[in-house]
Design an enzyme around this catalytic site. Sequence first.
Site, PDB file in Angstrom:
ATOM      1  N   PHE A   1       0.899  -1.302  -0.155  1.00 56.23           N
ATOM      2  CA  PHE A   1       0.098  -0.027   0.186  1.00 56.23           C
ATOM      3  C   PHE A   1       0.892   1.159  -0.072  1.00 56.23           C
ATOM      4  O   PHE A   1       1.369   1.607   1.104  1.00 56.23           O
ATOM      5  CB  PHE A   1      -0.928  -0.129   1.375  1.00 56.23           C
ATOM      6  CG  PHE A   1      -2.269   0.487   1.210  1.00 56.23           C
ATOM      7  CD1 PHE A   1      -2.584   1.099  -0.045  1.00 56.23           C
ATOM      8  CD2 PHE A   1      -3.084   0.852   2.043  1.00 56.23           C
ATOM      9  CE1 PHE A   1      -3.997   1.622  -0.141  1.00 56.23           C
ATOM     10  CE2 PHE A   1      -4.406   1.216   1.965  1.00 56.23           C
ATOM     11  CZ  PHE A   1      -4.765   1.858   0.797  1.00 56.23           C
ATOM     12  N   GLU A   2       1.288   1.711  -1.135  1.00 60.91           N
ATOM     13  CA  GLU A   2       2.011   2.696  -1.231  1.00 60.91           C
ATOM     14  C   GLU A   2       1.541   4.050  -2.252  1.00 60.91           C
ATOM     15  O   GLU A   2       0.470   3.641  -2.823  1.00 60.91           O
ATOM     16  CB  GLU A   2       3.410   2.288  -1.816  1.00 60.91           C
ATOM     17  CG  GLU A   2       3.937   1.301  -0.971  1.00 60.91           C
ATOM     18  CD  GLU A   2       4.602   1.685   0.210  1.00 60.91           C
ATOM     19  OE1 GLU A   2       4.548   2.967   0.530  1.00 60.91           O
ATOM     20  OE2 GLU A   2       5.084   1.000   0.959  1.00 60.91           O
TER      21      GLU A   2
ATOM     22  N   ALA B   1       2.589  -4.606   8.074  1.00 64.44           N
ATOM     23  CA  ALA B   1       2.744  -3.821   9.345  1.00 64.44           C
ATOM     24  C   ALA B   1       1.647  -2.852   9.107  1.00 64.44           C
ATOM     25  O   ALA B   1       1.777  -1.681   8.107  1.00 64.44           O
ATOM     26  CB  ALA B   1       4.067  -3.335   9.668  1.00 64.44           C
TER      27      ALA B   1
ATOM     28  N   TYR C   1       6.025  -4.224  24.316  1.00 67.69           N
ATOM     29  CA  TYR C   1       5.952  -5.143  23.379  1.00 67.69           C
ATOM     30  C   TYR C   1       5.223  -6.529  23.546  1.00 67.69           C
ATOM     31  O   TYR C   1       4.005  -6.575  23.224  1.00 67.69           O
ATOM     32  CB  TYR C   1       7.270  -5.322  22.545  1.00 67.69           C
ATOM     33  CG  TYR C   1       7.099  -5.774  21.194  1.00 67.69           C
ATOM     34  CD1 TYR C   1       7.116  -4.707  20.245  1.00 67.69           C
ATOM     35  CD2 TYR C   1       6.781  -6.916  20.820  1.00 67.69           C
ATOM     36  CE1 TYR C   1       6.771  -4.894  18.658  1.00 67.69           C
ATOM     37  CE2 TYR C   1       6.347  -7.369  19.578  1.00 67.69           C
ATOM     38  CZ  TYR C   1       6.501  -6.471  18.545  1.00 67.69           C
ATOM     39  OH  TYR C   1       6.125  -6.606  17.096  1.00 67.69           O
TER      40      TYR C   1
ATOM     41  N   LYS D   1       0.481 -10.676  18.478  1.00 75.99           N
ATOM     42  CA  LYS D   1       1.586 -11.595  17.648  1.00 75.99           C
ATOM     43  C   LYS D   1       1.267 -12.858  18.393  1.00 75.99           C
ATOM     44  O   LYS D   1       1.496 -13.764  17.655  1.00 75.99           O
ATOM     45  CB  LYS D   1       2.905 -11.129  18.426  1.00 75.99           C
ATOM     46  CG  LYS D   1       3.646  -9.867  17.767  1.00 75.99           C
ATOM     47  CD  LYS D   1       3.802 -10.224  16.024  1.00 75.99           C
ATOM     48  CE  LYS D   1       4.067  -9.004  15.254  1.00 75.99           C
ATOM     49  NZ  LYS D   1       4.063  -8.837  13.929  1.00 75.99           N
TER      50      LYS D   1
ATOM     51  N   THR E   1      12.623   0.134  11.119  1.00 76.21           N
ATOM     52  CA  THR E   1      11.918   0.104   9.979  1.00 76.21           C
ATOM     53  C   THR E   1      10.987   1.104  10.320  1.00 76.21           C
ATOM     54  O   THR E   1      10.692   1.636  11.190  1.00 76.21           O
ATOM     55  CB  THR E   1      10.932  -1.336   9.733  1.00 76.21           C
ATOM     56  OG1 THR E   1      10.272  -1.398  10.767  1.00 76.21           O
ATOM     57  CG2 THR E   1      11.897  -2.350   9.690  1.00 76.21           C
TER      58      THR E   1
END
Length: 397
Positions: free
Chosen positions: A74-75, A140, A236, A245, A276
């Site tokens: 998705f860009e 993500a 996390y 997760k 990232t």
Amino acid sequence: MIIQPRTRGFICLTSHPEGCAENVRKQIEYVKSKGLINNGPKKVLVIGASTGFGLASRISAAFGSNAATIGVFFEKPGTEGRPGTAGWYNSAAFEKEAHAAGLYAKSINGDAFSDEIKKEAIELIKKDLGQIDLVVYSLASPRRTHPKSGENFASVLKPIGEPFSNKTVDFHTGVVSDITINPVTEQSDIDNTIAVMGGEDWKFWIEDLKAAGVLAQGCKTVAYSYIGPELTYPIYRNGTIGMAKNDLEGTVPYLNELLGDLNGVSYVSVNKALVTQSSSAIPVVPLYISLLYKVMKEKGIHEGCVEQMQRLFADRLYADNVVLDSEGRIRVDDLEMREDVQAEVAELWNKVTTENIESISDLAGYRRDFFNLFGFEFDNIDYNAESDELTSVESIK
Ligand code: NAI
Ligand code: NA
């Protein structure tokens, strides 16, 4: 136009086309330097293929195994006077390099959570590849629209139960401060995070691909997870994202059953903490990564996304014997989690302040990696030169 970095917090608003291409070329060079992967993948679908681990997976499959790849992401392409996103330029550069090397590569730009994009991907596989033998799931995202109910979910990055206080760093300024993050107050925050980053969409993809008959005998699918050190557990692994997760990892037995008659298999790979676009948004984690980089670089065991994914493919996924941990997961966070590494990071963690951070951590490396994500700070790119923000590639739909 002349494109310079413009940042707002942990977001970079601009990306550099030639710099992104340089980032991709460097990853390709690394994968090629490692030689061909034995019995590697041949026809691959990568969901979340434009940045981070997904891009590195695509490069590892293509240039480490001569695989045909379809990427979903998705860009935004550039418009006149406004650069596109890094993932757009990365994908344009990847496709150019892949095509020059005689490799099949096409991409679909759209919402991977939707039924529509799943259908498009299936049509493309049917038309061009017939069947695929690997599906990499590397999304993500901060939000998801549910394809069946139309409901919108937003994920949150929060602890559960108690407030979490620890050190954090503003990686632009190097200021180390104490931060307290309040826990979620509503169960719905946990549920929504699971809806966005848990296993349901992975399950939907594999169900749809299987029902369409486009998964080959012996196909594999892999999704990515993270564990990390105890100091980040509250934010996390034991926080909202950790619940997602758990859900993702909990999807593996179901998928193994679903893939059973194809002799297919599904895996979760636990990867290393890396810079990232997604990880820079998590409080506390960038400080941990800066210290981790210092320790791992000193020991000569530092890896970036591409080193991780090349190793995942060569030494884990396509090894004769896929070694799993007690919970059935692949581990390529083995070097990060090594006892000596974690002991040294913990010691530095207690010491780190605004005054000493530049010397006892690799904040400089963190920053460079951050800007590299957007194509900036490569020595061989002239950032004062004009670039073409309208990079387009025919095979990206
Ligand atoms: P990233 O932000 O670099 O990549 C995300 C990808 O998902 C991009 O290709 C983006 O275009 C795509 N995407 C997002 N929303 C989409 C949508 N609605 N439709 C289609 N594509 C969409 O993230 P990163 O860090 O590579 O994360 C990938 C996976 O690796 C995640 O599951 C993450 O939790 C996991 N991971 C990340 C670690 C890290 O330190 N960065 C460590 C271990 C696991
Ligand atoms: Na990715």
